[in-house]
Write a protein that holds these residues in place. Structure first.
Motif, mmCIF file in Angstrom:
data_model
loop_
_atom_site.group_PDB
_atom_site.id
_atom_site.type_symbol
_atom_site.label_atom_id
_atom_site.label_comp_id
_atom_site.label_asym_id
_atom_site.label_seq_id
_atom_site.Cartn_x
_atom_site.Cartn_y
_atom_site.Cartn_z
ATOM 1 N N ILE A 1 0.883 -1.167 0.000
ATOM 2 C CA ILE A 1 0.000 0.000 0.000
ATOM 3 C C ILE A 1 0.919 1.214 0.000
ATOM 4 O O ILE A 1 1.715 1.391 0.920
ATOM 5 N N ASP A 2 0.822 2.012 -1.034
ATOM 6 C CA ASP A 2 1.679 3.195 -1.152
ATOM 7 C C ASP A 2 1.022 4.454 -0.608
ATOM 8 O O ASP A 2 1.706 5.342 -0.100
ATOM 9 N N VAL A 3 -0.298 4.540 -0.734
ATOM 10 C CA VAL A 3 -1.029 5.734 -0.297
ATOM 11 C C VAL A 3 -2.344 5.317 0.343
ATOM 12 O O VAL A 3 -3.044 4.438 -0.179
ATOM 13 N N LEU A 4 -2.674 5.936 1.454
ATOM 14 C CA LEU A 4 -4.034 5.877 1.995
ATOM 15 C C LEU A 4 -4.655 7.245 1.825
ATOM 16 O O LEU A 4 -4.149 8.242 2.363
ATOM 17 N N ALA A 5 -5.744 7.302 1.067
ATOM 18 C CA ALA A 5 -6.526 8.532 0.950
ATOM 19 C C ALA A 5 -7.631 8.461 1.993
ATOM 20 O O ALA A 5 -8.659 7.812 1.786
ATOM 21 N N ASN A 6 -7.397 9.121 3.113
ATOM 22 C CA ASN A 6 -8.338 9.170 4.232
ATOM 23 C C ASN A 6 -9.415 10.192 3.872
ATOM 24 O O ASN A 6 -9.373 11.339 4.299
ATOM 25 N N ASN A 7 -10.383 9.766 3.083
ATOM 26 C CA ASN A 7 -11.272 10.716 2.411
ATOM 27 C C ASN A 7 -12.723 10.689 2.890
ATOM 28 O O ASN A 7 -13.448 11.666 2.706
#
Length: 268
Positions: free
Chosen positions: A81-87
């Motif tokens: 997992i390179d990015v978590l978009a906490n959206n």
């Protein structure tokens, strides 16, 4: 570990989350979607394309569910997992005296606690793909200066900005980038909802009446891409956010006067 970069997006079934999925998916990333809306995630999957998407239905308020969702996505993405978009987030407007205890608790739990839980759960995965991995939190222009008629929402988004700054310091040693996005009003299904249970007037109608800008989700997705690949801690999206940040820094008295003059409740 797979060579294909991977991003997990909460609130991926509509609006900003859906736009992020399309934008990153169109640039070769493997996409993970988290949402309570399974139909919305299926729609996003159809936009991203077959073989490029993984979906997991869960509620960001459930800390244990975060672990299950991220473990499943990591396996589907080839161990990374390179990015978590906490959206994921919800609106809440109206004066504090109008908001019910249920509304206040739900807004805080989704908009703030959910972001904390996501950051805590994803840390081991971002360490594995560091340096250059990223926690990307969706804040708001309302987190720059409290919006009249949206005290709870503004407080949650100010908290997201503060968390971003704190983790930027805490996680620097791991080589993990921490960023926030601060949009103004975005043209998503959220602004077609009513700000609270005591009114039937949609947020969109109030935004138009105030003469404020409504930005397409694609602009936010492009800003998300730039934030992941750039150095800026907080990225301001659209003129509403930029003007508010400028005014708060250089003309705080004018911003305060304008906030007090906003007789009708608005959230950003």
């Amino acid at each position: 570990m797979s060579d294909r970069k991977a991003i997990f997006i909460t609130g991926g079934g509509s609006g900003i989350g859906q736009a992020i999925a399309e934008y990153f998916g169109g640039r070769g990333w493997f996409i993970g979607l988290g949402d309570i809306d399974t139909a919305g995630m299926r729609e996003t999957e159809s936009r991203v394309g077959p073989g490029s998407c993984y979906s997991h239905q869960f509620d960001v308020r459930d800390r244990a569910a975060w672990d299950t969702a991220l473990e499943g996505f990591s396996m589907a993405a080839g161990g990374r997992i390179d990015v978590l978009a906490n959206n994921a987030g919800i609106p809440l407007g109206g004066s504090l005296s109008e908001n019910t205890l249920e509304e206040i608790g739900r807004c805080i739990d989704i908009n703030l606690k959910g972001v904390f839980y996501g950051a805590q759960a994803v840390l081991p995965y971002l360490k594995k793909t560091a340096p250059g991995s990223c926690l990307l939190n969706t804040a708001s222009a309302a987190g720059i200066y409290g919006s009249g008629g949206a005290s709870v929402y503004s407080a949650t988004k100010a908290g997201v900005r503060s968390l971003t700054e704190s983790l930027d310091a805490e996680w620097a040693e791991f080589g993990i980038n921490v960023r926030s996005l601060c949009p103004g009003f975005i043209d998503t299904p959220l602004i077609d909802k009513t700000p609270n249970q005591s009114t039937n007037e949609a947020i969109r109608d109030r935004v138009k009446a105030a003469g404020l800008e409504i930005t397409p989700p694609l602009a936010v997705a492009q800003a998300e891409w730039d934030a992941v690949h750039g150095e800026r801690l907080h990225t301001l999206v659209n003129s509403t956010a930029r003007q508010l940040a400028f005014g708060t820094r250089w003309m705080p008295g004018r911003v305060r006067k304008r906030a007090r003059g906003m007789a009708r409740p608005l959230g950003v």
